[in-house]
Design a protein around this motif. Structure first.
Motif, mmCIF file in Angstrom:
data_model
loop_
_atom_site.group_PDB
_atom_site.id
_atom_site.type_symbol
_atom_site.label_atom_id
_atom_site.label_comp_id
_atom_site.label_asym_id
_atom_site.label_seq_id
_atom_site.Cartn_x
_atom_site.Cartn_y
_atom_site.Cartn_z
ATOM 1 N N LEU A 31 54.275 -97.104 26.893
ATOM 2 C CA LEU A 31 53.988 -95.699 26.646
ATOM 3 C C LEU A 31 54.989 -95.148 25.620
ATOM 4 O O LEU A 31 56.193 -95.262 25.806
ATOM 5 N N ILE A 32 54.455 -94.575 24.550
ATOM 6 C CA ILE A 32 55.294 -93.818 23.624
ATOM 7 C C ILE A 32 55.366 -92.418 24.221
ATOM 8 O O ILE A 32 54.399 -91.665 24.178
ATOM 9 N N GLY A 33 56.481 -92.121 24.851
ATOM 10 C CA GLY A 33 56.584 -90.934 25.688
ATOM 11 C C GLY A 33 57.114 -89.716 24.972
ATOM 12 O O GLY A 33 56.751 -89.438 23.832
ATOM 13 N N ASP A 34 58.016 -89.006 25.662
ATOM 14 C CA ASP A 34 58.495 -87.738 25.121
ATOM 15 C C ASP A 34 59.248 -87.947 23.818
ATOM 16 O O ASP A 34 59.791 -89.002 23.552
ATOM 17 N N ARG A 35 59.197 -86.909 23.012
ATOM 18 C CA ARG A 35 59.848 -86.954 21.707
ATOM 19 C C ARG A 35 60.317 -85.560 21.336
ATOM 20 O O ARG A 35 59.737 -84.572 21.765
ATOM 21 N N ASN A 36 61.373 -85.499 20.557
ATOM 22 C CA ASN A 36 61.822 -84.213 20.039
ATOM 23 C C ASN A 36 62.524 -84.437 18.704
ATOM 24 O O ASN A 36 62.984 -85.534 18.413
ATOM 25 N N ALA A 37 62.543 -83.390 17.906
ATOM 26 C CA ALA A 37 63.182 -83.442 16.598
ATOM 27 C C ALA A 37 63.998 -82.185 16.391
ATOM 28 O O ALA A 37 63.531 -81.080 16.662
ATOM 29 N N GLN A 38 65.209 -82.364 15.921
ATOM 30 C CA GLN A 38 66.069 -81.232 15.600
ATOM 31 C C GLN A 38 66.383 -81.311 14.114
ATOM 32 O O GLN A 38 66.943 -82.297 13.635
ATOM 33 N N GLN A 39 65.997 -80.275 13.405
ATOM 34 C CA GLN A 39 66.220 -80.240 11.965
ATOM 35 C C GLN A 39 67.692 -79.993 11.678
ATOM 36 O O GLN A 39 68.314 -79.115 12.282
ATOM 37 N N THR A 40 68.254 -80.797 10.794
ATOM 38 C CA THR A 40 69.663 -80.669 10.417
ATOM 39 C C THR A 40 69.759 -80.683 8.898
ATOM 40 O O THR A 40 70.337 -81.584 8.315
ATOM 41 N N ASP A 41 69.170 -79.683 8.269
ATOM 42 C CA ASP A 41 69.131 -79.632 6.807
ATOM 43 C C ASP A 41 70.524 -79.561 6.203
ATOM 44 O O ASP A 41 71.458 -79.043 6.794
ATOM 45 N N ASP A 42 70.578 -80.083 5.017
ATOM 46 C CA ASP A 42 71.741 -79.858 4.181
ATOM 47 C C ASP A 42 71.225 -79.455 2.804
ATOM 48 O O ASP A 42 70.034 -79.273 2.614
ATOM 49 N N LYS A 43 72.077 -79.329 1.836
ATOM 50 C CA LYS A 43 71.653 -78.873 0.517
ATOM 51 C C LYS A 43 70.862 -79.936 -0.237
ATOM 52 O O LYS A 43 70.263 -79.647 -1.262
ATOM 53 N N CYS A 44 70.872 -81.147 0.260
ATOM 54 C CA CYS A 44 70.176 -82.245 -0.431
ATOM 55 C C CYS A 44 68.729 -82.406 0.013
ATOM 56 O O CYS A 44 67.972 -83.127 -0.619
ATOM 57 N N GLY A 45 68.330 -81.820 1.116
ATOM 58 C CA GLY A 45 66.946 -81.972 1.569
ATOM 59 C C GLY A 45 66.819 -81.847 3.067
ATOM 60 O O GLY A 45 67.754 -81.467 3.763
ATOM 61 N N TYR A 46 65.626 -82.167 3.545
ATOM 62 C CA TYR A 46 65.327 -82.056 4.964
ATOM 63 C C TYR A 46 65.812 -83.286 5.719
ATOM 64 O O TYR A 46 65.526 -84.413 5.347
ATOM 65 N N MET A 47 66.512 -83.061 6.822
ATOM 66 C CA MET A 47 67.003 -84.124 7.694
ATOM 67 C C MET A 47 66.694 -83.727 9.137
ATOM 68 O O MET A 47 66.676 -82.547 9.469
ATOM 69 N N TRP A 48 66.436 -84.762 9.978
ATOM 70 C CA TRP A 48 66.165 -84.530 11.396
ATOM 71 C C TRP A 48 66.887 -85.555 12.239
ATOM 72 O O TRP A 48 67.012 -86.720 11.860
ATOM 73 N N ASN A 49 67.330 -85.114 13.413
ATOM 74 C CA ASN A 49 67.702 -86.021 14.489
ATOM 75 C C ASN A 49 66.473 -86.095 15.382
ATOM 76 O O ASN A 49 66.042 -85.079 15.929
ATOM 77 N N VAL A 50 65.900 -87.279 15.509
ATOM 78 C CA VAL A 50 64.653 -87.462 16.253
ATOM 79 C C VAL A 50 64.899 -88.411 17.412
ATOM 80 O O VAL A 50 65.528 -89.463 17.241
ATOM 81 N N GLN A 51 64.405 -88.044 18.584
ATOM 82 C CA GLN A 51 64.489 -88.914 19.764
ATOM 83 C C GLN A 51 63.081 -89.198 20.264
ATOM 84 O O GLN A 51 62.262 -88.282 20.375
ATOM 85 N N ILE A 52 62.830 -90.474 20.558
ATOM 86 C CA ILE A 52 61.542 -90.896 21.117
ATOM 87 C C ILE A 52 61.840 -91.844 22.276
ATOM 88 O O ILE A 52 62.681 -92.734 22.161
#
Length: 134
Positions: free
Chosen positions: A40-61
């Protein structure tokens, strides 16, 4: 900004369904009719951690390996969880069109079955990725 969770869940599904793992792969929830073992690919979440260079995320699955009927211990679920980890935690995976996984870490735990007449053993692995948008 694109949806990183859609991209990574699709990447996980592609990795696992195209592999040597013979168990059914489900996203979010297994159907009520599933009486056997599965992944099962279960719960997931993403926290955006942008910097001046672009979009970044900490993602947990969380990937949940569920072994039913025929196992009396964690060996089977741990073995399949190890195979899943070997597929996901590599230099090449998870591969996504619009995103790049920069780092991947894993944290594993096991849950025993509660009913001795229907043994169920689960190994849960929470993968954490640092992901950038291309």
């Amino acid at each position: 900004m694109k949806n990183v969770l859609n991209a990574i869940v699709q990447a996980y599904y592609n990795i696992l369904s195209g592999s040597s793992i013979t168990l059914p792969i489900y996203d979010g929830m297994a159907p009520n009719t599933e009486l056997g073992s599965y992944v099962l690919i279960g719960d997931r979440n993403a926290q955006q951690t942008d910097d001046k260079c672009g979009y970044m995320w900490n993602v947990q699955i969380t990937v949940d390996v569920v072994i039913k009927n025929g196992s009396f211990g964690f060996l089977d679920s741990d073995t399949i969880a190890e195979q899943v980890g070997a597929l996901i935690n590599t230099q090449l995976n998870p591969t996504m069109t619009d995103f790049q996984a920069i780092t991947t870490t894993a944290n594993m735990s096991s849950l025993p079955g509660l009913n001795p007449t229907e043994p169920t053993f689960r190994t849960l692995t929470r993968y954490t990725h640092l992901i950038s948008q291309k």
